[in-house]
Scaffold this motif. Structure first.
Motif, short mmCIF file in Angstrom:
data_model
loop_
_atom_site.label_atom_id
_atom_site.label_comp_id
_atom_site.label_asym_id
_atom_site.label_seq_id
_atom_site.Cartn_x
_atom_site.Cartn_y
_atom_site.Cartn_z
N ASP A 8 0.85 -1.19 0.00
CA ASP A 8 0.00 0.00 0.00
C ASP A 8 0.89 1.24 0.00
O ASP A 8 1.83 1.33 0.78
N HIS A 23 -6.20 3.76 3.84
CA HIS A 23 -5.02 2.98 3.45
C HIS A 23 -4.68 1.97 4.54
O HIS A 23 -4.37 0.80 4.25
N LYS A 98 -3.82 -5.36 -3.37
CA LYS A 98 -2.70 -4.65 -3.96
C LYS A 98 -1.40 -5.30 -3.51
O LYS A 98 -1.17 -5.47 -2.31
N GLU A 118 -1.21 5.04 -19.30
CA GLU A 118 -1.88 4.01 -18.51
C GLU A 118 -2.62 3.08 -19.45
O GLU A 118 -2.88 3.40 -20.61
N GLU A 130 -10.59 -1.01 -14.29
CA GLU A 130 -9.68 0.02 -13.78
C GLU A 130 -8.45 0.02 -14.66
O GLU A 130 -8.33 -0.78 -15.59
N TYR A 133 -2.56 1.16 -12.63
CA TYR A 133 -2.22 1.79 -11.35
C TYR A 133 -3.24 2.85 -10.94
O TYR A 133 -2.91 3.74 -10.15
N SER A 134 -4.44 2.79 -11.47
CA SER A 134 -5.44 3.83 -11.18
C SER A 134 -6.84 3.26 -11.23
O SER A 134 -7.11 2.31 -11.97
N ALA A 135 -7.73 3.87 -10.45
CA ALA A 135 -9.16 3.60 -10.58
C ALA A 135 -9.74 4.52 -11.65
O ALA A 135 -9.12 5.51 -12.05
N SER A 156 -10.36 1.28 -4.27
CA SER A 156 -9.53 2.48 -4.40
C SER A 156 -9.83 3.47 -3.27
O SER A 156 -10.97 3.88 -3.07
N THR A 158 -8.78 6.61 -3.23
CA THR A 158 -9.13 7.89 -3.84
C THR A 158 -10.57 7.89 -4.33
O THR A 158 -11.29 8.88 -4.18
N ASN A 193 -5.80 8.09 -8.38
CA ASN A 193 -5.03 7.26 -7.46
C ASN A 193 -4.41 8.11 -6.36
O ASN A 193 -4.53 9.34 -6.36
N ALA A 194 -3.73 7.44 -5.42
CA ALA A 194 -3.22 8.12 -4.23
C ALA A 194 -2.08 9.08 -4.55
O ALA A 194 -1.89 10.06 -3.83
#
Length: 232
Positions: A8, A23, A98, A118, A130, A133-135, A156, A158, A193-194
């Protein structure tokens, strides 16, 4: 087998983090499913993170059972994003955790055609899950939309924060399936994403999208940043 059972990561900017409790919950839950109690480890290590500068630490549970933290400088953030669509079935072995698929997803992202930033993963019915590395989130007029959470995708942090903002702003939220073509025809589409927060999709493969003069991204990014709280 991957050396990572659970991972994470989150952005630490001058001692502040968005959604740290989410998280923690996701990491601890995944570690518990692997037979490792991580609550005390997380709390001790989170309290040791720097209160200055920009960092992107990664909390890890290794296949050996060891818990660890990598303290990494934060990469550059923000900007629009070019996406491609993965041709073929979802290659992940553990889409809801993850960690195990991070290396595979990194290679998939690097091999994305048309120099895309992406790559989107599709469910068996051809709808969007998704990115590597992202929603994914998108707007249909004034409705903020997400894929259905029961599909095989990562919870996710975020995206959860965006749902909170939507509730505070009395913005309608919908969860439903969407094809890549539908996403291209939506009012606006984001990868979230974060690290980056919100990145509007500005190109699909080699095809760029006209600028979005009424984009929600800047305002909602400011809402996201306002949720950052001090490290413990």
């Amino acid at each position: 087998m991957s050396d990572l059972l659970v991972a994470d990561s989150f952005l630490v900017a001058n001692g502040k983090v968005r959604g740290l409790e989410l998280h923690r919950e996701r990491f601890v839950r995944s570690c518990a499913a692997a037979g490792v109690a991580a609550e005390r480890f997380w709390d001790e290590q989170a309290g040791r993170l720097p209160g200055f500068g920009r960092w992107f630490p990664r909390f890890e549970l290794q296949a050996s059972g060891e818990l660890a933290v990598q303290l990494r400088p934060a990469p550059p953030i923000g900007g629009r994003v070019r996406v491609a669509v993965h041709e073929g079935p979802d290659p992940r072995t553990a889409p809801r955790v993850k960690g195990p698929d991070l290396e595979l997803l990194g290679k998939l992202k690097e091999s994305a055609p048309d120099r895309a930033d992406e790559i989107l993963l599709l469910d068996a019915d051809g709808t969007v899950l998704e990115a590597a590395y992202s929603a994914v989130a998108w707007w249909e007029d004034d409705v903020l939309c997400f894929p259905q959470p029961e599909r095989p995708l990562l919870a996710s942090v975020t995206a959860q924060l965006l749902r909170r903002i939507a509730a505070d702003q009395d913005v309608e939220v919908s969860e439903h399936a969407v094809t890549p073509q539908d996403l291209q025809n939506s009012t606006e589409a984001w990868l979230v994403n974060a690290l980056h927060g919100i990145r509007p999709i500005h190109a699909w493969g080699a095809s760029a999208i006209d600028p979005l003069p009424n984009s929600h991204a800047a305002l909602w990014q400011s809402h996201l940043e306002a949720l950052a709280t001090r490290l413990p």
